[in-house]
Scaffold this motif. Structure first.
Motif, short mmCIF file in Angstrom:
data_model
loop_
_atom_site.label_atom_id
_atom_site.label_comp_id
_atom_site.label_asym_id
_atom_site.label_seq_id
_atom_site.Cartn_x
_atom_site.Cartn_y
_atom_site.Cartn_z
N PHE A 6 0.84 -1.21 0.00
CA PHE A 6 0.00 0.00 0.00
C PHE A 6 0.87 1.25 0.00
N ILE A 7 1.94 1.26 0.83
CA ILE A 7 2.83 2.41 0.87
C ILE A 7 3.53 2.60 -0.48
N ALA A 8 3.97 1.49 -1.09
CA ALA A 8 4.60 1.59 -2.39
C ALA A 8 3.64 2.16 -3.43
N LEU A 9 2.38 1.72 -3.38
CA LEU A 9 1.38 2.23 -4.31
C LEU A 9 1.13 3.70 -4.07
N THR A 10 1.08 4.09 -2.79
CA THR A 10 0.90 5.51 -2.46
C THR A 10 2.03 6.34 -3.05
N ALA A 11 3.25 5.84 -2.90
CA ALA A 11 4.39 6.57 -3.45
C ALA A 11 4.29 6.71 -4.96
N LEU A 12 3.89 5.62 -5.64
CA LEU A 12 3.76 5.66 -7.08
C LEU A 12 2.70 6.66 -7.51
N LEU A 13 1.56 6.65 -6.83
CA LEU A 13 0.49 7.57 -7.17
C LEU A 13 0.91 9.02 -6.96
N LEU A 14 1.69 9.25 -5.91
CA LEU A 14 2.15 10.61 -5.66
C LEU A 14 3.13 11.08 -6.72
N LEU A 15 3.88 10.13 -7.29
CA LEU A 15 4.84 10.50 -8.31
C LEU A 15 4.15 10.81 -9.64
N VAL A 16 3.08 10.08 -9.96
CA VAL A 16 2.43 10.28 -11.24
C VAL A 16 1.33 11.32 -11.17
N ALA A 17 0.83 11.62 -9.96
CA ALA A 17 -0.22 12.62 -9.82
C ALA A 17 0.41 14.01 -9.80
N PRO A 18 -0.41 15.05 -10.04
CA PRO A 18 0.10 16.41 -9.95
C PRO A 18 0.67 16.67 -8.55
N ALA A 19 1.83 17.31 -8.49
CA ALA A 19 2.47 17.55 -7.20
C ALA A 19 1.61 18.45 -6.33
N ARG A 20 1.53 18.13 -5.04
CA ARG A 20 0.78 18.95 -4.10
C ARG A 20 1.76 19.85 -3.36
N ASP A 335 -7.45 1.85 10.27
CA ASP A 335 -7.96 0.60 9.70
C ASP A 335 -8.97 0.93 8.60
N ALA A 336 -8.77 0.37 7.42
CA ALA A 336 -9.59 0.74 6.26
C ALA A 336 -11.07 0.48 6.51
N HIS A 337 -11.40 -0.68 7.10
CA HIS A 337 -12.80 -1.03 7.33
C HIS A 337 -13.43 -0.07 8.34
N LYS A 338 -12.72 0.19 9.41
CA LYS A 338 -13.26 1.09 10.43
C LYS A 338 -13.39 2.51 9.90
N ARG A 339 -12.43 2.94 9.08
CA ARG A 339 -12.51 4.27 8.49
C ARG A 339 -13.73 4.38 7.57
#
Length: 358
Positions: A6-20, A335-339
């Motif tokens: 999940f963290i790796a995917l987050t990093a990838l998405l942040l790299l390809v998405a417009p910078a915040r 926790d994803a379910h609780k969130r």
């Protein structure tokens, strides 16, 4: 493994998405300094700035590059830096402490121990990698000019009573953080759900009375001062008290049933390029000189009555403090379910407004 992916995917998405971009930046210290500490925080620059200047007063060789971020954006950035092994910040300080606990849990911090960190109570230190450096209550704020003394809510039960009548003047004029936009707002609301028997009633009353969920401490406090809102719930007390000391329209209440107390969490990232300077800043924040600077900035609030004119204790000795401890128990909030369940319950109380017609 799942969390690492999940963290790796987050990093990838942040790299390809417009910078915040960070919200604000500012440099402190002499331009000729030989050392540069990069500090990322959710704390307003105007609030933490004097504390930074006090730290640098005897360190002419050091300069601090300050980046102010929203809590969710900061969490995403640090997760991405961690996954990539990237040296971004040298020190991170966030009010969304559940997110900080998660970063430490995922190996994103480096340990540090000193006499000052070791002296912290157990609730304010975790694994010698996360330290609680402030003391800030979650409060209610009200407009002194528009709310009669008999109507001032001194507890959550009082707030429920104000919202109960069908023709209540408080309908549509109570505000709180939007938990989907504010990591701190989510933390306070989640802590309430674990702590208070009144939480379900408050959610129902907020939804029925048209309460407003919005972003950011400054925006909410401005709304109360200007009379757009009569009462704000679960506002960060440090910011509210600083404003109230200079604006007689604002009253600040520490609820008598219980008062959540937040300590912003500091962390030295694992890949920090200036870990020694970062550790020195942590020690300064925990030292008597640092505590005095934090208190002057409003980031260390006393709930025992010393704040007198600005903070109303809603019952003084009856006020029960509920510190938000820096422990793995906070991971429940992520926790994803609780969130998902919590978010659905929140949206029932604060539905999104319908789209405007073209």
């Amino acid at each position: 493994m799942i969390r690492a992916a999940f963290i790796a995917l987050t990093a990838l998405l942040l790299l390809v998405a417009p910078a915040r971009a960070q919200e604000l930046t500012r440099a402190f210290g002499p331009e000729a300094a030989t050392g540069l500490l990069r500090l990322r925080s959710t704390t307003d620059i105007s609030v933490l700035g004097p504390v930074i200047e006090a730290f640098l007063a005897r360190r002419p060789g050091l300069r601090i590059a300050y980046e102010q971020w929203g809590s969710n954006a900061l969490y995403g950035l640090q997760s991405a830096d961690c996954a990539a092994g990237r040296a971004g910040a040298d020190l991170v300080i966030s009010s969304a402490v559940h997110q900080m606990v998660d970063l430490v849990n995922e190996g994103c911090a480096r340990p540090y121990r000193s006499a000052l960190t070791a002296a912290l109570p157990d609730a304010l230190i975790w694994r010698d990698e996360l330290w609680g450096v402030t003391r800030e209550p979650a409060v209610m704020v009200y407009n002194r000019d528009l709310v009669a003394a008999a109507q001032v809510p001194h507890s959550r039960f009082d707030l429920l009573d104000l919202l109960r009548p069908t023709e209540s003047p408080f309908r549509g004029r109570v505000a709180t953080y939007d938990i989907e936009r504010s990591g701190l707002g989510f933390l306070f609301a989640f802590a309430d759900s674990m702590e208070a028997t009144t939480f379900g009633g408050l959610m129902e009353s907020f939804g029925r009375s048209g309460a407003i969920a919005t972003c950011c401490s400054a925006e909410i406090i401005d709304g109360v001062a200007e009379g757009r809102y009569l009462v704000a719930y679960n506002v960060l007390g440090s910011y509210a008290l600083v404003r109230a000391r200079h604006d007689t329209r604002l009253g600040v209440i520490a609820p008598r049933d219980y008062t959540l107390v937040l300590s912003r969490a500091a962390m030295i990232p694992a890949a920090a390029g200036q870990p020694r300077a970062a550790a020195q800043f942590v020690d300064f924040l925990l030292s008597p000189q640092g505590r005095a600077a934090l208190e002057a900035a409003g980031l260390v609030v006393r709930l025992e009555g010393e704040d007198g004119a600005a903070l109303e204790l809603g019952g003084a000795v009856e006020t029960l403090q509920r510190p938000i401890a820096l422990t793995p128990a906070l991971l429940i909030a992520l926790d994803a379910h609780k969130r998902a369940l919590f978010g659905a319950r929140w949206r029932d109380a604060f539905p999104a407004p319908p789209p405007k017609a073209p």
